[in-house]
Design an enzyme around this catalytic site. Structure first.
Site, mmCIF file in Angstrom:
data_model
loop_
_atom_site.group_PDB
_atom_site.id
_atom_site.type_symbol
_atom_site.label_atom_id
_atom_site.label_comp_id
_atom_site.label_asym_id
_atom_site.label_seq_id
_atom_site.Cartn_x
_atom_site.Cartn_y
_atom_site.Cartn_z
ATOM 1 N N LEU A 20 0.840 -1.205 0.000
ATOM 2 C CA LEU A 20 0.000 0.000 0.000
ATOM 3 C C LEU A 20 0.870 1.248 0.000
ATOM 4 O O LEU A 20 1.906 1.282 0.667
ATOM 5 C CB LEU A 20 -0.859 0.017 1.273
ATOM 6 C CG LEU A 20 -1.761 -1.182 1.498
ATOM 7 C CD1 LEU A 20 -2.346 -1.136 2.915
ATOM 8 C CD2 LEU A 20 -2.876 -1.172 0.463
ATOM 9 N N ASP A 62 3.469 -5.667 2.617
ATOM 10 C CA ASP A 62 3.862 -4.637 3.585
ATOM 11 C C ASP A 62 4.488 -5.225 4.857
ATOM 12 O O ASP A 62 4.692 -4.507 5.837
ATOM 13 C CB ASP A 62 2.633 -3.797 3.972
ATOM 14 C CG ASP A 62 2.283 -2.772 2.902
ATOM 15 O OD1 ASP A 62 3.196 -2.053 2.454
ATOM 16 O OD2 ASP A 62 1.110 -2.721 2.491
ATOM 17 N N GLU A 67 6.660 -2.967 12.601
ATOM 18 C CA GLU A 67 6.215 -2.158 13.742
ATOM 19 C C GLU A 67 4.693 -2.126 13.878
ATOM 20 O O GLU A 67 4.164 -2.020 14.990
ATOM 21 C CB GLU A 67 6.717 -0.722 13.587
ATOM 22 C CG GLU A 67 6.182 0.185 14.675
ATOM 23 C CD GLU A 67 6.676 1.608 14.535
ATOM 24 O OE1 GLU A 67 7.472 2.006 15.374
ATOM 25 O OE2 GLU A 67 6.290 2.302 13.577
ATOM 26 N N ASP A 68 3.993 -2.232 12.753
ATOM 27 C CA ASP A 68 2.542 -2.083 12.812
ATOM 28 C C ASP A 68 1.828 -3.278 13.436
ATOM 29 O O ASP A 68 0.635 -3.209 13.710
ATOM 30 C CB ASP A 68 1.996 -1.814 11.397
ATOM 31 C CG ASP A 68 2.451 -0.459 10.902
ATOM 32 O OD1 ASP A 68 2.437 0.491 11.708
ATOM 33 O OD2 ASP A 68 2.846 -0.348 9.731
ATOM 34 N N ARG A 87 -3.371 -6.177 5.436
ATOM 35 C CA ARG A 87 -2.297 -6.378 6.412
ATOM 36 C C ARG A 87 -2.727 -7.196 7.635
ATOM 37 O O ARG A 87 -1.910 -7.498 8.505
ATOM 38 C CB ARG A 87 -1.740 -5.015 6.855
ATOM 39 C CG ARG A 87 -1.196 -4.191 5.691
ATOM 40 C CD ARG A 87 -0.281 -3.080 6.147
ATOM 41 N NE ARG A 87 0.865 -3.624 6.854
ATOM 42 C CZ ARG A 87 1.740 -2.895 7.537
ATOM 43 N NH1 ARG A 87 1.597 -1.592 7.580
ATOM 44 N NH2 ARG A 87 2.749 -3.469 8.169
ATOM 45 N N ARG A 133 -6.155 4.179 10.068
ATOM 46 C CA ARG A 133 -5.827 2.783 10.377
ATOM 47 C C ARG A 133 -6.217 2.370 11.803
ATOM 48 O O ARG A 133 -6.530 1.212 12.049
ATOM 49 C CB ARG A 133 -4.313 2.561 10.205
ATOM 50 C CG ARG A 133 -3.788 2.837 8.808
ATOM 51 C CD ARG A 133 -4.217 1.762 7.830
ATOM 52 N NE ARG A 133 -3.740 2.033 6.489
ATOM 53 C CZ ARG A 133 -2.559 1.638 6.023
ATOM 54 N NH1 ARG A 133 -1.738 0.955 6.800
ATOM 55 N NH2 ARG A 133 -2.213 1.915 4.790
ATOM 56 N N HIS A 166 0.450 7.690 9.805
ATOM 57 C CA HIS A 166 0.368 7.299 11.216
ATOM 58 C C HIS A 166 0.829 8.459 12.105
ATOM 59 O O HIS A 166 1.557 9.349 11.647
ATOM 60 C CB HIS A 166 1.303 6.118 11.487
ATOM 61 C CG HIS A 166 0.881 4.827 10.878
ATOM 62 N ND1 HIS A 166 1.687 4.109 10.026
ATOM 63 C CD2 HIS A 166 -0.260 4.105 11.014
ATOM 64 C CE1 HIS A 166 1.059 2.998 9.660
ATOM 65 N NE2 HIS A 166 -0.122 2.966 10.231
ATOM 66 N N CYS A 253 9.056 2.063 11.401
ATOM 67 C CA CYS A 253 8.189 0.973 10.902
ATOM 68 C C CYS A 253 8.928 -0.334 10.663
ATOM 69 O O CYS A 253 8.319 -1.396 10.661
ATOM 70 C CB CYS A 253 7.549 1.343 9.576
ATOM 71 S SG CYS A 253 7.239 3.056 9.331
HETATM 72 C C1 CIR Z 1 1.177 0.779 4.714
HETATM 73 O O1 CIR Z 1 0.581 1.625 4.056
HETATM 74 O O2 CIR Z 1 0.607 0.141 5.614
HETATM 75 C C2 CIR Z 1 2.635 0.528 4.432
HETATM 76 N N1 CIR Z 1 2.886 0.654 3.046
HETATM 77 C C3 CIR Z 1 3.516 1.485 5.215
HETATM 78 C C4 CIR Z 1 3.428 1.290 6.694
HETATM 79 C C5 CIR Z 1 4.316 2.201 7.448
HETATM 80 N N2 CIR Z 1 4.325 1.872 8.816
HETATM 81 C C6 CIR Z 1 4.492 2.753 9.795
HETATM 82 O O3 CIR Z 1 4.514 3.955 9.565
HETATM 83 N N3 CIR Z 1 4.557 2.281 11.037
#
Ligand code: CIR
Length: 258
Positions: A20, A62, A67-68, A87, A133, A166, A253
Site C-alpha cells: 500500500l 507490507d 512495527e505495525d 495487512r 488505520r 500514522h 516501521c
Molecule cells: C502501509 O501503508 O501500511 C505501508 N505501506 C507502510 C506502513 C508504514 N508503517 C508505519 O509507519 N509504522
C-alpha cells in the site's frame, strides 16, 4: 527511549512493490530496498541490539513494516489488528515470536483496529493516534492494557492530517522530554509540556526517527534536522530510506524494539 536489547525485523519480500502507498514517488526497486534494509539492520546492531530476523512473507507485501503488528513495552506486549485489510494476516507470524520473549501477550480484538505506527511511547506515557488505520475501539483497548501495566496514555486524533499516515509519521520521542514534531502537531495541547523540535515542512519525512540506546537513527537527506540534533548533542546515524519512503514507511516501521 533507552535500554533496548533486541529488535524484530523482516526483510522486504519479493512482492514489496505491491504494498500500500499514498506516495507519488514511483515504484520502489527491490534490490535497493534490500540494501537499505541491510544497512538499517547494521545500524540497529551498532546500537547494541541483537536482531530477531523473521522470514520474508511474500503473501504480505507490507510485512517488512513489522512495527505495525505489535506494541512492545517492558511490562508486556500487545498484538495489533492492522487497519488495512491486506495487512490483517501479518500478525499471525508475530504472535509466537512474542510469546518467546514476553510473559504477557494481549491482542486487539474486532471491532478494534490499531497499527503500531500510531503508538508513540514517551517514557511512562503513550500517545495513541486515531487515524485511518487505528480506530477508537482499538485505541481504547490498548489504553486499557497499558493502564493495567501502570502506563498512562492519551489519544491524538490525526484524521484531519492528510500528510501523515500514522501518528509516528509526524512525531518521535527522543527521551529527556524532547519530542520531534511536524508543524501540524506542534500546537497540540497534549505536547505542551515537552521540549519540541519542530521540523520545517520540507523536512517532515524526517520526523519518523528512532532513538535507541543513546543514538538517533534519522533518514538521510534532511540536513536541517540533522544539524539541530547534532547541536543538541545527539549522536545521529543517517540512513537512506528512499525505497521505504516510496511505500509510505519510515525508520520506526522497520523494526520492533524491546
Ligand atoms: C502501509 O501503508 O501500511 C505501508 N505501506 C507502510 C506502513 C508504514 N508503517 C508505519 O509507519 N509504522
Amino acid at each position: 527511549m533507552t535500554g533496548f536489547t533486541k529488535a524484530i525485523v523482516r526483510r522486504p519480500a519479493a512482492s514489496f512493490a505491491s504494498g500500500l502507498t499514498r506516495i507519488d514517488l514511483g515504484a520502489p526497486v527491490l534490490e535497493r530496498a534490500l540494501e537499505q534494509h541491510e544497512a538499517y539492520c547494521h545500524a540497529l546492531a551498532s546500537c547494541g541490539l541483537k536482531l530477531v530476523r523473521l522470514e520474508p512473507d511474500d503473501q504480505h507485501p507490507d510485512s517488512t513494516f513489522v512495527e505495525d503488528t505489535a506494541i512492545l513495552t517492558p511490562r508486556g506486549a500487545v498484538v495489533t489488528r492492522p487497519g488495512a485489510p491486506s495487512r490483517l494476516g501479518e500478525t499471525e507470524s508475530i504472535k509466537p515470536v512474542l510469546h518467546d520473549y514476553f510473559p504477557e501477550v494481549h491482542s486487539i480484538l474486532e471491532p478494534g483496529t490499531l497499527d503500531g505506527g500510531d503508538v508513540c511511547e514517551a517514557g511512562e506515557h503513550f500517545f495513541i493516534g486515531i487515524s485511518d488505520r487505528t480506530n477508537e475501539h482499538g485505541a481504547n483497548q490498548l489504553a486499557r492494557f497499558l493502564d493495567s501495566w501502570g502506563y498512562s496514555s492519551s489519544l491524538i486524533d490525526i484524521r484531519g492530517l492528510s500528510n501523515i499516515l500514522h501518528l509516528k509519521s509526524g512525531l518521535a520521542y527522543l527521551g529527556g522530554g524532547h519530542l520531534m514534531v511536524i508543524q501540524a502537531l506542534r500546537r497540540r495541547e497534549e505536547f505542551s509540556r515537552y521540549d519540541l523540535i519542530c521540523l520545517t515542512e520540507a523536512e517532515e519525512y524526517a520526523a519518523n526517527c528512532l532513538s535507541i540506546n543513546g543514538r538517533v537513527l534519522i533518514a538521510a537527506g534532511f540536513p536541517k534536522v540533522k544539524e539541530e540534533l547534532d547541536q543538541l548533542g545527539y549522536k545521529t546515524i543517517a540512513l537512506n530510506m528512499s525505497e521505504f519512503q516510496k511505500m509510505d514507511g519510515g525508520l520506526s516501521c522497520l523494526s520492533l524494539r524491546f
